[in-house]
Scaffold this active site. Structure first.
Site, PDB file in Angstrom:
ATOM      1  N   ARG A  38       0.816  -1.211   0.000  1.00  0.00           N
ATOM      2  CA  ARG A  38       0.000   0.000   0.000  1.00  0.00           C
ATOM      3  C   ARG A  38       0.854   1.269   0.000  1.00  0.00           C
ATOM      4  NH1 ARG A  38      -5.364  -1.084   3.834  1.00  0.00           N
ATOM      5  NH2 ARG A  38      -6.623  -1.927   2.146  1.00  0.00           N
ATOM      6  N   LYS A 200     -19.167 -17.063   2.493  1.00  0.00           N
ATOM      7  CA  LYS A 200     -20.630 -17.019   2.632  1.00  0.00           C
ATOM      8  C   LYS A 200     -21.301 -16.212   1.544  1.00  0.00           C
ATOM      9  CE  LYS A 200     -20.738 -17.418   7.625  1.00  0.00           C
ATOM     10  NZ  LYS A 200     -21.079 -16.726   8.868  1.00  0.00           N
ATOM     11  N   GLY A 357      -8.570  -8.533   0.451  1.00  0.00           N
ATOM     12  CA  GLY A 357      -7.417  -9.001   1.226  1.00  0.00           C
ATOM     13  C   GLY A 357      -7.045 -10.453   0.966  1.00  0.00           C
ATOM     14  N   GLY A 380     -12.504  -3.713   1.583  1.00  0.00           N
ATOM     15  CA  GLY A 380     -13.927  -3.372   1.659  1.00  0.00           C
ATOM     16  C   GLY A 380     -14.393  -2.459   0.536  1.00  0.00           C
TER      17      GLY A 380
END
Ligand code: 3PG
Ligand code: MG
Length: 401
Positions: A38, A200, A357, A380
């Site tokens: 990053r 999920k 990630g 996110g």
């Protein structure tokens, strides 16, 4: 394709104090940055600003201190790595991002100098998007540059409210992320394939629904795919599967069919009695999963099916591993697919974009981080982008909030 915001091309920065919001939320162990990706990605923006004689003030959050000073979450830990990657010159540090420490450090900067301010989230006003905090932060700068795509899904003061107090521009990383993601999802060369994995479907419902409208093929793997297998009436044994989501899974299948989007589910699976390193594993067709077994990876036939789809695609977006990739041997499917994506990209046949990630960790493990067209630094924010949401940070830069 028009960008929704102004960029560094439009900014007049010479001799000015330029606040650059970046995402320095990097992994740190024992005071050392363990993955500098990053930081590397924000270097071009900072370098360009220095060359244009700006006085650069770098601001970021780190971790989730929730409005309190938490020593282990000090951005001091990142100064050395930032300094190293900027290739020389001191990076001054201010112990607080507002008030006298911030003003003192910023006022001392000369053209081309760089300072880093302490963690924004040591102040509760940051996460509350508090205009009073934003104004105090803005007091150190004259121009605002947002280079934190990875934090663009947070409606926080340093991302949103600050744009009301300073002329605001996107940095080069923000520009590249938005350009690349827009291109792959909204203006792709087709066929466009999405590979979606992860545990999920309940956390990826919006993403799946949005992607169905955009992609030609949707490949699913990971725990998520088990729910679809279960919904199709197959035995999934002890596998991770969300039984209460079966109706939703069937609805997704139906609307995919109506849209002409091909859904690709596993045809074989690597199973074991438990998720454990080097557990005794076997490969079975998905129609032959015993009650006592767990599905932990896609099998080689599924890999072949996915490879065929990759070969037939011109664009691809990937989020989520296809098996329990942290635990060998259940990493094999994800690694094989990562290599296939890399091969097709290197051959010039595919524009490939990945993010998140776990996905980035899997690409690194496969050794193909640099072989995809683009790997997003965002977690996110990348997910919310795939969900089709307008990110608050981008809306603010575009003057829409
Ligand atoms: C990230 O690491 O995804 C960003 O820095 C956002 O961090 P957050 O989830 O704590 O807001
Ligand atoms: Mg996060």
């Amino acid at each position: 394709m028009g960008l929704p915001f102004k960029t560094l091309d439009d900014a007049d920065v010479a001799g000015k104090r330029v606040m650059v919001r970046v995402d320095l939320n990097v992994p740190v162990r024992a005071g050392q940055v363990t993955d500098t990706t990053r930081i590397e990605r924000i270097v071009p923006t900072i370098r360009e600003l220095r060359e244009k004689k700006a006085r650069v003030i770098v601001i970021s959050h780190f971790g989730r201190p929730r409005g309190k000073i938490v020593r282990e979450m000090s951005l001091r830990n990142v100064v050395r790595a930032l300094q190293g990657l900027l290739g020389g010159g001191q990076v001054a540090f201010a112990d607080d991002c507002i008030g006298p420490p911030a003003l003192m450090v910023s006022n001392r900067l000369k053209d081309g100098d760089v300072a880093l301010f302490e963690n924004l989230r040591f102040h509760g006003g940051e996460e509350r998007n508090d205009p009073v905090f934003a104004r105090a932060l803005a007091a150190s700068g004259q121009v605002y540059v947002d280079d934190a795509f990875a934090a663009a899904h947070r409606a926080h003061a340093s991302v949103c409210a600050i744009t009301q107090f300073l002329p605001s521009y996107a940095g080069r990383l923000m520009e590249t992320e938005v350009k690349t993601l827009t291109r792959v999802l909204d203006d792709p060369e087709r066929p466009l394939t999405a590979i979606v994995g992860g545990a999920k479907i309940s956390t990826k419902l919006e993403l799946l629904t949005n992607l169905l409208h955009k992609v030609d093929k949707l490949v699913m793997g990971g725990g998520m795919a088990n729910t679809f297998l279960f919904a199709a009436g197959l035995e999934t044994g002890k596998s991770l599967a969300e039984h209460r989501m079966a109706d939703t899974a069937r609805e997704i299948m139906e609307s995919a069919k109506a849209k002409g989007c091909e859904i690709v589910l596993p045809v074989d699976a690597v199973i074991a009695a438990e998720l454990a390193r080097n557990a005794a594993a076997e490969t079975v067709p998905v129609t032959k999963v015993p009650q006592r077994a767990m599905i932990l990876d896609i099998g080689p036939e599924t890999v072949k099916e996915i490879e065929k789809r990759i070969a037939a695609s011109r664009s691809l977006v990937w989020n989520g591993p296809l098996g329990a990739f942290e635990t060998p041997p259940f990493d094999a499917g994800t690694l094989a697919v990562a290599k296939a994506v890399a091969r097709a990209t290197k051959a010039g046949n595919l524009l490939s974009v990945a993010g998140g990630g776990d996905t980035v960790a899997a690409l690194a493990k496969a050794g193909v981080m640099n072989d995809l067209s683009y790997v997003s630094t965002a977690g996110g924010a990348f997910l919310e982008w795939l969900e089709g949401k307008e990110l608050p940070g981008i809306a603010a830069l575009a003057g829409r909030s």
